[in-house]
Design a protein around this motif. Structure first.
Motif, mmCIF file in Angstrom:
data_model
loop_
_atom_site.group_PDB
_atom_site.id
_atom_site.type_symbol
_atom_site.label_atom_id
_atom_site.label_comp_id
_atom_site.label_asym_id
_atom_site.label_seq_id
_atom_site.Cartn_x
_atom_site.Cartn_y
_atom_site.Cartn_z
ATOM 1 N N GLY A 1 0.795 -1.220 0.000
ATOM 2 C CA GLY A 1 0.000 0.000 0.000
ATOM 3 C C GLY A 1 0.830 1.275 0.000
ATOM 4 N N ASN A 2 2.094 1.175 -0.462
ATOM 5 C CA ASN A 2 2.989 2.338 -0.457
ATOM 6 C C ASN A 2 3.025 2.991 0.925
ATOM 7 O OD1 ASN A 2 4.747 4.338 -1.371
ATOM 8 N ND2 ASN A 2 3.120 5.595 -2.299
ATOM 9 N N PRO A 3 3.473 2.241 1.941
ATOM 10 C CA PRO A 3 3.392 2.719 3.331
ATOM 11 C C PRO A 3 4.146 4.011 3.613
ATOM 12 C CG PRO A 3 4.824 0.798 3.143
ATOM 13 C CD PRO A 3 4.107 0.918 1.849
ATOM 14 N N GLY A 4 5.171 4.315 2.822
ATOM 15 C CA GLY A 4 5.929 5.543 3.053
ATOM 16 C C GLY A 4 5.311 6.758 2.398
ATOM 17 N N GLY A 5 4.217 6.557 1.653
ATOM 18 C CA GLY A 5 3.577 7.670 0.971
ATOM 19 C C GLY A 5 4.467 8.316 -0.069
ATOM 20 N N LEU A 6 5.338 7.528 -0.679
ATOM 21 C CA LEU A 6 6.280 8.055 -1.660
ATOM 22 C C LEU A 6 5.572 8.478 -2.941
ATOM 23 C CD1 LEU A 6 9.061 5.338 -1.220
ATOM 24 C CD2 LEU A 6 8.977 7.605 -0.168
ATOM 25 N N SER A 7 6.183 9.376 -3.677
ATOM 26 C CA SER A 7 5.629 9.805 -4.958
ATOM 27 C C SER A 7 5.571 8.609 -5.902
ATOM 28 C CB SER A 7 6.505 10.906 -5.564
ATOM 29 O OG SER A 7 6.246 11.056 -6.947
ATOM 30 N N LEU A 8 4.386 8.336 -6.426
ATOM 31 C CA LEU A 8 4.255 7.210 -7.336
ATOM 32 C C LEU A 8 5.073 7.413 -8.613
ATOM 33 C CD1 LEU A 8 0.443 6.320 -7.085
ATOM 34 C CD2 LEU A 8 2.387 5.217 -5.948
ATOM 35 N N GLN A 9 5.125 8.653 -9.078
ATOM 36 C CA GLN A 9 5.920 8.925 -10.279
ATOM 37 C C GLN A 9 7.397 8.677 -10.003
ATOM 38 O OE1 GLN A 9 4.544 9.768 -13.441
ATOM 39 N NE2 GLN A 9 6.607 9.103 -13.970
ATOM 40 N N ASP A 10 7.868 9.061 -8.812
ATOM 41 C CA ASP A 10 9.270 8.805 -8.460
ATOM 42 C C ASP A 10 9.548 7.306 -8.400
ATOM 43 O OD1 ASP A 10 9.819 11.482 -8.328
ATOM 44 O OD2 ASP A 10 9.764 11.610 -6.128
ATOM 45 N N LEU A 11 8.607 6.553 -7.840
ATOM 46 C CA LEU A 11 8.782 5.100 -7.766
ATOM 47 C C LEU A 11 8.833 4.486 -9.158
ATOM 48 C CD1 LEU A 11 6.349 4.205 -4.837
ATOM 49 C CD2 LEU A 11 8.854 4.024 -4.808
ATOM 50 N N LEU A 12 7.973 4.963 -10.042
ATOM 51 C CA LEU A 12 7.975 4.471 -11.422
ATOM 52 C C LEU A 12 9.277 4.836 -12.135
ATOM 53 C CD1 LEU A 12 4.302 5.428 -12.290
ATOM 54 C CD2 LEU A 12 5.209 3.089 -12.391
ATOM 55 N N ASP A 13 9.719 6.082 -11.943
ATOM 56 C CA ASP A 13 10.972 6.541 -12.576
ATOM 57 C C ASP A 13 12.163 5.708 -12.106
ATOM 58 O OD1 ASP A 13 9.571 8.490 -13.934
ATOM 59 O OD2 ASP A 13 10.118 10.117 -12.551
#
Length: 432
Positions: free
Chosen positions: A412-424
């Motif tokens: 559930g993306n527990p760190g609340g990270l930017s989804l775009q950053d994760l994709l990049d």
């Protein structure tokens, strides 16, 4: 190489000349050994017909090693024993059958190429590497072998249009299993409906999000691209694309929506999760059939993967399709016999028996056309899903970053990270 318990499949006592093998192109000995003729004159080790004299002589006493998945060892032992018995008047054949998972074959093999098995099971995604390493050479009677098998299986066993392995199964993909006591056929068409029913019943939907093999299903039919570059090693990937009809963010948000359901569970071993009893729908393959039958009984169903909500539309989940193959070691001291064994084990009779005993989908055209195969739910589901699948051809840099991304999404993306950053970050590592 890690130690393995070895089984001796069968010994044929009768030893006679194997005239049919006299012309087979076995490798010449490195030491250039020479003998003498009746007049005491030196002879070369290679006969006039091009056969290595030592190898031809040794073909009366044949020692082979065979690798297969541990769970299939018993059945393959039986088939190898039949092969040995059928050829007992041609050679004294011994075959050591060793349990080596097909998924690990490449890594185990390349650790010590010349000490590898003579015949071995492998998935189609290992063919390119094994060919480049010189382990696999073009199949001797390639045209005849190719004509016996389904087109996709032949493609999976080929490199640049040349056949380098023997097709064994046509079922190495994944699809949806479900319990008919909870779902009607129309219910399993969409992920939204599957999760809703699981939530209502207090049950689970299981899928492995720690594997890039399964994670491809969310990106594959979106118009986003993943493919192997012309160098055969690196990847092209635009899963982080931020513009267009479907973006990487659409996919990531769709995955997070699934993960947010209390019915969702990411399981590295889906068949084991099914066996526990609270999973009523799951993504797996034919290897999970027995676990499903035990859990769901006569109410087990199988079909193509569902659609899932991606952006403002429903997208059909994709899949990597795959094939199991038999390889013959180019360094085998008895390569002609190894080829005969591989051809026998991948032939119509052997594939039919494997379907009857283990429900493995045949790649042989005649075996695959049987009424029994056509009535098998899991095999039919694999065929149905193959319309939305592609052969797995990706470079090694693909796996680790996709595993990391999948685990983050499943949690559930527990760190609340930017989804775009994760994709990049994922795409950057995939394309290194």
């Amino acid at each position: 190489m890690k130690s393995k318990k070895k089984w001796l499949c069968m010994l044929a006592a009768s030893v006679t000349a194997a005239a049919m093998l006299a012309g087979c192109g076995t490798k010449a000995a490195d030491d250039g050994h020479a003998g003498t003729d009746a007049d005491g004159q030196a002879q070369t080790a290679t006969e006039e017909d091009g056969t290595d004299a030592d190898t031809a002589a040794n073909d009366k006493n044949v020692n082979l090693r065979f690798w297969c998945d541990p769970e299939e060892l018993e059945l393959f032992q039986e088939q190898v024993g039949t092969f040995v018995s059928e050829h007992k008047n041609e050679a004294d054949i011994k075959v050591e059958c060793e349990p080596v998972a097909a998924s690990e074959c490449k890594d185990v093999f390349l650790n010590d190429v010349q000490n590898g098995a003579d015949v071995f099971c492998l998935p189609d995604d290992q063919v390119l590497t094994m060919t480049a390493a010189g382990v696999l050479e073009e199949v001797t009677n390639a045209d005849a072998i190719a004509a016996q098998h389904l087109e996709g299986a032949v493609e999976g066993a080929s490199v640049n249009g040349k056949l380098f392995a023997y097709p064994l199964t046509a079922d190495n993909g994944y699809f949806l299993f479900y319990d008919k006591r909870y779902f009607k056929p129309e219910d399993v068409r969409t992920m939204d409906r599957i999760l809703k029913i699981c939530e209502k019943e207090g049950k689970k939907f299981a899928m492995d999000w720690s594997s890039g093999w399964y994670l491809y299903s969310f990106f594959g039919n979106t118009g986003l691209t993943l493919e192997l570059n012309d160098d055969g090693l690196t990847n092209f990937c635009d899963w982080n694309q931020a513009e267009g009809e479907t973006t990487g963010l659409d996919v990531a948000r769709g995955m997070l929506s699934i993960a947010a359901s209390p019915a969702f569970t990411s399981e590295p071993d889906v068949p084991a999760a099914i066996a526990k009893g609270d999973v009523i729908a799951a993504v797996s393959g034919v290897w999970g059939t027995q676990a499903v039958k035990q859990a769901f009984g006569e109410d087990y169903g199988a079909c193509k993967l569902p659609t899932y909500t991606c952006g403002a539309k429903q997208v059909q989940m994709a899949s990597f399709t795959g094939y199991r193959l038999l390889g013959v070691n180019a360094y085998s001291k008895h390569k002609a016999w190894a080829e005969k064994l591989a051809e026998y084990l991948s032939g119509e009779e052997s594939q039919t028996l494997r379907f009857e005993r283990a429900e493995r989908g045949p790649s042989n055209k005649n075996a695959a056309a049987s009424d029994e195969v056509k009535k098998n739910p899991a095999i039919l589901a694999a065929i149905e899903q193959s319309e939305f699948g592609v052969l797995q051809k990706v470079g090694q840099k693909y796996w680790e970053p996709v595993t990391s991304f999948g685990n983050t999404m499943a949690a559930g993306n527990p760190g609340g990270l930017s989804l775009q950053d994760l994709l990049d970050q994922m795409v950057s590592k995939i394309t290194e």
